[in-house]
Design an enzyme around this catalytic site. Structure first.
Site, mmCIF file in Angstrom:
data_model
loop_
_atom_site.group_PDB
_atom_site.id
_atom_site.type_symbol
_atom_site.label_atom_id
_atom_site.label_comp_id
_atom_site.label_asym_id
_atom_site.label_seq_id
_atom_site.Cartn_x
_atom_site.Cartn_y
_atom_site.Cartn_z
ATOM 1 N N ASP A 249 0.769 -1.069 -0.261
ATOM 2 C CA ASP A 249 0.082 -0.114 -0.064
ATOM 3 C C ASP A 249 0.589 1.191 -0.257
ATOM 4 O O ASP A 249 1.966 1.388 0.269
ATOM 5 C CB ASP A 249 -0.830 0.101 1.051
ATOM 6 C CG ASP A 249 -1.858 0.740 1.099
ATOM 7 O OD1 ASP A 249 -2.519 1.196 -0.029
ATOM 8 O OD2 ASP A 249 -2.937 1.625 2.730
ATOM 9 N N GLY B 263 0.258 5.507 -4.220
ATOM 10 C CA GLY B 263 -0.453 6.711 -4.869
ATOM 11 C C GLY B 263 0.014 7.703 -4.437
ATOM 12 O O GLY B 263 0.372 9.031 -5.108
ATOM 13 N N ARG B 264 -0.238 7.553 -3.098
ATOM 14 C CA ARG B 264 0.898 8.624 -1.855
ATOM 15 C C ARG B 264 2.102 9.275 -2.198
ATOM 16 O O ARG B 264 2.361 10.173 -2.249
ATOM 17 C CB ARG B 264 0.681 7.969 -0.450
ATOM 18 C CG ARG B 264 -0.956 8.830 -0.300
ATOM 19 C CD ARG B 264 -1.555 8.272 1.664
ATOM 20 N NE ARG B 264 -1.141 6.258 1.156
ATOM 21 C CZ ARG B 264 -0.975 6.323 1.879
ATOM 22 N NH1 ARG B 264 -1.031 5.910 3.571
ATOM 23 N NH2 ARG B 264 -1.351 4.785 1.578
ATOM 24 N N HIS C 46 2.805 3.225 -9.015
ATOM 25 C CA HIS C 46 2.113 2.326 -9.227
ATOM 26 C C HIS C 46 3.755 1.251 -10.289
ATOM 27 O O HIS C 46 4.387 0.182 -9.801
ATOM 28 C CB HIS C 46 1.452 1.176 -10.617
ATOM 29 C CG HIS C 46 -0.381 1.897 -9.385
ATOM 30 N ND1 HIS C 46 -0.079 1.636 -7.825
ATOM 31 C CD2 HIS C 46 -0.991 2.542 -10.097
ATOM 32 C CE1 HIS C 46 -1.424 1.642 -7.689
ATOM 33 N NE2 HIS C 46 -1.958 2.631 -8.693
ATOM 34 N N SER D 238 -10.178 -7.393 -5.242
ATOM 35 C CA SER D 238 -11.693 -7.295 -6.073
ATOM 36 C C SER D 238 -12.180 -5.391 -5.934
ATOM 37 O O SER D 238 -12.972 -5.701 -7.019
ATOM 38 C CB SER D 238 -12.784 -7.965 -4.909
ATOM 39 O OG SER D 238 -12.281 -9.471 -4.528
ATOM 40 N N TRP E 295 -11.326 -2.548 -8.747
ATOM 41 C CA TRP E 295 -11.974 -2.538 -10.046
ATOM 42 C C TRP E 295 -12.481 -0.663 -9.925
ATOM 43 O O TRP E 295 -12.785 -0.378 -10.811
ATOM 44 C CB TRP E 295 -12.675 -3.704 -10.278
ATOM 45 C CG TRP E 295 -12.432 -5.026 -10.294
ATOM 46 C CD1 TRP E 295 -12.220 -6.027 -9.909
ATOM 47 C CD2 TRP E 295 -11.524 -4.999 -12.111
ATOM 48 N NE1 TRP E 295 -11.339 -7.193 -10.789
ATOM 49 C CE2 TRP E 295 -11.007 -6.498 -11.762
ATOM 50 C CE3 TRP E 295 -10.977 -5.008 -13.471
ATOM 51 C CZ2 TRP E 295 -10.460 -7.163 -12.938
ATOM 52 C CZ3 TRP E 295 -10.833 -4.804 -14.313
ATOM 53 C CH2 TRP E 295 -10.345 -6.716 -13.543
ATOM 54 N N LEU F 135 11.356 -20.733 -4.354
ATOM 55 C CA LEU F 135 9.893 -19.610 -3.597
ATOM 56 C C LEU F 135 8.662 -19.823 -4.332
ATOM 57 O O LEU F 135 8.525 -19.794 -5.916
ATOM 58 C CB LEU F 135 10.675 -18.409 -4.318
ATOM 59 C CG LEU F 135 9.307 -17.581 -3.216
ATOM 60 C CD1 LEU F 135 9.253 -17.768 -1.208
ATOM 61 C CD2 LEU F 135 10.078 -15.454 -3.387
HETATM 62 C C1 FPP Z 1 -2.012 0.176 -3.281
HETATM 63 O O1 FPP Z 1 -1.757 1.261 -3.556
HETATM 64 C C2 FPP Z 1 -1.359 -0.552 -4.601
HETATM 65 C C3 FPP Z 1 -1.897 -0.707 -5.742
HETATM 66 C C4 FPP Z 1 -3.893 -1.596 -5.950
HETATM 67 C C5 FPP Z 1 -0.843 -1.521 -6.971
HETATM 68 C C6 FPP Z 1 -0.047 -2.594 -6.235
HETATM 69 C C7 FPP Z 1 0.642 -2.908 -7.519
HETATM 70 C C8 FPP Z 1 2.274 -2.792 -7.380
HETATM 71 C C9 FPP Z 1 2.624 -2.548 -6.926
HETATM 72 C C10 FPP Z 1 2.168 -3.056 -9.221
HETATM 73 C C11 FPP Z 1 2.901 -4.198 -8.615
HETATM 74 C C12 FPP Z 1 2.980 -5.732 -10.075
HETATM 75 C C13 FPP Z 1 3.048 -6.644 -10.164
HETATM 76 C C14 FPP Z 1 3.122 -7.326 -11.222
HETATM 77 C C15 FPP Z 1 3.483 -7.758 -8.612
HETATM 78 P P1 FPP Z 1 -2.195 2.330 -3.623
HETATM 79 O O2 FPP Z 1 -2.621 2.973 -4.648
HETATM 80 O O3 FPP Z 1 -3.712 2.881 -2.947
HETATM 81 O O4 FPP Z 1 -1.172 3.469 -2.901
HETATM 82 P P2 FPP Z 1 -2.138 4.879 -1.546
HETATM 83 O O5 FPP Z 1 -3.160 4.236 -0.449
HETATM 84 O O6 FPP Z 1 -1.076 5.523 -1.256
HETATM 85 O O7 FPP Z 1 -3.780 5.914 -3.207
#
Ligand code: FPP
Length: 256
Positions: free
Chosen positions: A23, A26-27, A40, A69, A72, A134
């Site tokens: 997580d 985005g931040r 990302h 889920s 989306w 792994l």
């Molecule tokens: C949550 O952060 C992160 C995601 C929804 C996407 C996670 C995906 C990756 C790290 C890419 C990994 C790729 C592979 C192939 C494993 P957020 O967007 O909710 O962050 P925020 O809370 O700061 O808005």
């Protein structure tokens, strides 16, 4: 987080199965005036690091929550860019994963994914299926409740067709119908980004997991922070409902 990373945990005190909620992308991006998609993409760096480190340490399984889920419902543009990232990352990384002996599997509702992504996933899974290193699971379009419901549906189907009696359903059989049927329960959950929630990740499999919440945003998650999480795990007394005294005298019979 501060201070140098403590020494790496000893092999006996390593978790068998590490689960990570990644997580904070985005931040991380917003703080730099970048797009969420760039955040990302930056999140791929710690993904590689965790795969490498867990492989080298001999952790049996690593399960990464990449897309829930509920994700989306994010803006269509962000969903599209994440799906593009999964596709390109699988294509780009599969050789290296294979070389490291990693077995890759995607868990989640794959019918919700594009046919193209489903095909790439199937081919990457096939290519790495026989690897003995792994066990890496990417949870994509995954929800813990979805997993439990699909398991219940599977078992109900077996009951309806007469192959299974309802009274034969116990915890072992139920766990066998879940996405991670062949893996030990996750014993360490790491969540970055400062939130302290399970957020519908492996609800069944996290029953006895130790929970490590990191303030780091996922793209900033590094080797030192992973080591801290493993060290935290190594310092936990895992009781599974027993008393501390019972654990110190494991040769004594355990009463229910
Ligand atoms: C949550 O952060 C992160 C995601 C929804 C996407 C996670 C995906 C990756 C790290 C890419 C990994 C790729 C592979 C192939 C494993 P957020 O967007 O909710 O962050 P925020 O809370 O700061 O808005």
């Amino acid at each position: 987080m501060s201070g140098p990373a403590p020494p790496i945990a000893s092999p006996e005190s390593l978790p068998h199965h590490v689960a990570i909620t990644m997580d904070g992308n985005g931040r991380w991006a917003a703080a730099r005036g970048l797009t969420r998609s760039t955040g990302h993409e930056a999140g791929l760096v710690p993904v590689r690091l965790c795969v490498e480190e867990c492989s080298e340490l001999g952790v049996e399984a690593l399960t990464l929550f990449a897309f829930s889920s509920e994700n989306w419902s994010r803006p269509a543009e962000e969903v599209a860019s994440l799906m593009g990232l999964f596709l390109s990352a699988i294509d780009r990384e599969v050789d290296e994963l294979d070389r490291k002996g990693v077995r890759l599997r995607i868990i989640g509702n794959r019918q919700a994914l594009s046919v193209r992504l489903q095909a790439r996933i199937a081919s990457a899974e096939q290519r790495t299926a026989a690897n003995r290193g792994l066990k890496l699971q990417l949870a994509v379009s995954y929800g813990g409740r979805w997993d439990i419901v699909q398991a219940a549906r599977k078992l109900a189907g077996e009951c309806a067709s007469g192959r299974l009696r309802p009274d034969e359903i116990d915890e072992r059989r139920f766990a066998g119908a879940l996405e991670l049927a062949d893996l030990p329960d996750a014993d360490l959950l790491i969540r970055t980004g400062g939130e302290r929630r399970i957020s519908n990740f492996l609800l069944w499999n996290l029953a006895y997991a130790e929970l490590y919440f990191s303030e780091r945003l996922w793209p900033d998650f590094d080797r030192a922070e992973l080591t801290r999480a493993l060290q935290f795990f190594a310092g936990r007394e895992r009781r599974f409902g027993l008393t501390g005294g019972q654990l110190q005298a494991p040769h004594l019979p355990v009463s229910q």
